[in-house]
Design an enzyme around this catalytic site. Structure first.
Site, short mmCIF file in Angstrom:
data_model
loop_
_atom_site.label_atom_id
_atom_site.label_comp_id
_atom_site.label_asym_id
_atom_site.label_seq_id
_atom_site.Cartn_x
_atom_site.Cartn_y
_atom_site.Cartn_z
N ASP A 38 74.26 66.74 45.13
CA ASP A 38 72.89 67.24 44.98
C ASP A 38 72.85 68.76 45.12
O ASP A 38 73.68 69.36 45.79
CB ASP A 38 72.00 66.58 46.04
CG ASP A 38 70.52 66.65 45.68
OD1 ASP A 38 70.19 67.05 44.54
OD2 ASP A 38 69.69 66.32 46.55
N HIS A 55 74.16 72.05 36.59
CA HIS A 55 74.84 70.78 36.30
C HIS A 55 76.23 71.05 35.70
O HIS A 55 77.20 70.37 36.00
CB HIS A 55 74.03 69.94 35.31
CG HIS A 55 72.69 69.52 35.85
ND1 HIS A 55 72.52 69.06 37.12
CD2 HIS A 55 71.45 69.51 35.28
CE1 HIS A 55 71.24 68.77 37.32
NE2 HIS A 55 70.58 69.04 36.21
N LEU A 149 93.87 57.03 42.48
CA LEU A 149 92.45 57.06 42.86
C LEU A 149 91.57 56.34 41.83
O LEU A 149 91.74 56.52 40.62
CB LEU A 149 92.01 58.53 42.94
CG LEU A 149 90.53 58.77 43.22
CD1 LEU A 149 90.23 58.57 44.70
CD2 LEU A 149 90.10 60.17 42.80
C1 IPE Z 1 70.02 61.93 43.93
O1 IPE Z 1 69.57 63.22 43.82
C2 IPE Z 1 70.65 61.47 42.66
C3 IPE Z 1 71.89 62.13 42.29
C4 IPE Z 1 72.53 63.03 42.98
C5 IPE Z 1 72.43 61.74 41.05
P1 IPE Z 1 68.05 63.56 43.45
O2 IPE Z 1 67.96 65.03 43.43
O3 IPE Z 1 67.66 62.84 42.24
O4 IPE Z 1 67.29 62.94 44.68
P2 IPE Z 1 65.85 63.25 45.27
O5 IPE Z 1 64.88 63.13 44.15
O6 IPE Z 1 65.88 64.62 45.83
O7 IPE Z 1 65.67 62.22 46.33
C1 IPE Z 2 71.93 66.87 41.48
O1 IPE Z 2 71.32 68.09 41.45
C2 IPE Z 2 72.28 66.34 40.12
C3 IPE Z 2 71.43 65.23 39.68
C4 IPE Z 2 70.51 64.65 40.37
C5 IPE Z 2 71.63 64.76 38.34
P1 IPE Z 2 69.76 68.27 41.25
O2 IPE Z 2 69.51 68.43 39.79
O3 IPE Z 2 69.03 67.16 41.90
O4 IPE Z 2 69.51 69.63 41.99
P2 IPE Z 2 68.27 70.01 42.90
O5 IPE Z 2 68.17 68.94 43.94
O6 IPE Z 2 67.07 70.03 42.00
O7 IPE Z 2 68.62 71.33 43.45
MG MG Z 3 68.30 66.93 43.74
#
Ligand code: IPE
Ligand code: IPE
Ligand code: MG
Length: 263
Positions: A38, A55, A149
């Site tokens: 995240d 990303h 792995l």
């Molecule tokens: C969780 O992250 C999903 C992934 C890392 C793929 P999100 O960014 O979607 O989660 P929330 O919305 O902050 O809970």
């Molecule tokens: C995690 O990073 C990747 C996915 C959920 C796909 P985010 O896109 O959720 O990044 P933040 O949380 O908005 O910083």
């Molecule tokens: Mg996120």
């Protein structure tokens, strides 16, 4: 087993980290590490870049962490890449995310094959765009006999839906006589989950400072050790993974019992 020097880009070495790696390798290694990757969007925002740049950067981290996990002898690494709730995001961001598996595997599949990594996935494959699905299926097929792995992508994955579907499948099997209701227990039920081939994660890591599960492996994480860090996923590196494993190795896992020295 990978040569440790191969872990560092351009032959650059990090002696302190190499010592720590050797030390964690002598102790109990988590068999399965799961990571909620995240913070990509915030990483990009901090640099005034579009979210998708985060990303893209995060994808490079997947390579680094996969290599190290494989080197450490971790059995499985599950990476939460896209949740069933992530479809709520802007169309362009979703489209970008759906292209990443192709880009990642298009670039690194030969390396994964060479390093004996097996690619698997959990999540609803049937709802993914065709091109995303094709890339994953190709990688799964090309690596299915590998014994190193297990690199397991959670893609279009949601844990509540997974549990509901497992319940439905159990009921179908009960109705058709394949399953006796008296045989429903934790072990047999787990066989109906998408993770039936995997052991439960020993260690869960979540980056970016969020302290929640976001619908990730609710059943499987019942007794996992959790490690949260404020580091944003694109900034996560080998040192952070080693730090998490070091913390894990110091934890006392009691599973409701008591330590043997206390008895
Ligand atoms: C969780 O992250 C999903 C992934 C890392 C793929 P999100 O960014 O979607 O989660 P929330 O919305 O902050 O809970
Ligand atoms: C995690 O990073 C990747 C996915 C959920 C796909 P985010 O896109 O959720 O990044 P933040 O949380 O908005 O910083
Ligand atoms: Mg996120």
């Amino acid at each position: 087993m990978l040569n440790i020097k191969k872990l560092w880009k351009n032959g650059k070495t990090n002696e302190n980290l190499e010592v720590r790696i050797e030390s964690v390798k002598r102790q109990k290694m988590p068999k399965h590490i799961a990571i909620i990757m995240d913070g990509n969007g915030r990483w990009a925002k901090k640099r005034s870049l579009p979210r998708v740049a985060g990303h893209h950067e995060g994808m490079k981290v997947v390579r680094k962490i996969t290599r190290l996990a494989n080197h450490l002898g971790v059995g499985a690494l599950t990476l939460y890449a896209f949740s069933t709730e992530n479809w709520k995001r802007p169309k362009l961001e979703v489209e970008f995310l759906m292209k990443l598996p192709e880009e990642f595997l298009g670039t690194f599949l030969p390396e994964l094959i060479e390093e004996n990594v097996r690619v698997t996935m959990v999540g609803h494959k049937e709802h993914l765009p065709k091109h995303t699905r094709a890339a994953i299926e190709k990688a799964m097929e090309a690596t299915k006999h590998n014994t190193g792995l297990v690199l397991n992508f959670a893609l279009n994955y949601g844990s509540r839906a997974e549990i509901i579907e497992a319940v439905r499948d159990v009921l179908i099997d009960v109705k058709s006589g394949i399953m006796d209701p008296n045989d429903i227990n934790e072990t047999s039920f787990a066989q109906y989950l998408m993770t039936s081939e995997l052991e439960d994660p020993d260690l869960l890591i979540r980056t970016s400072g969020e302290i929640r599960l976001s619908n990730f492996m609710l059943w499987q994480l019942a007794y996992s050790e959790f490690w949260f860090t404020d580091v944003l996923w694109p900034d996560f590196d080998e040192e952070h993974l080693i730090q998490a494993v070091e913390v894990f190795q110091k934890r006392s896992r009691r599973y409701g019992g008591i330590n043997s020295e206390e008895s």
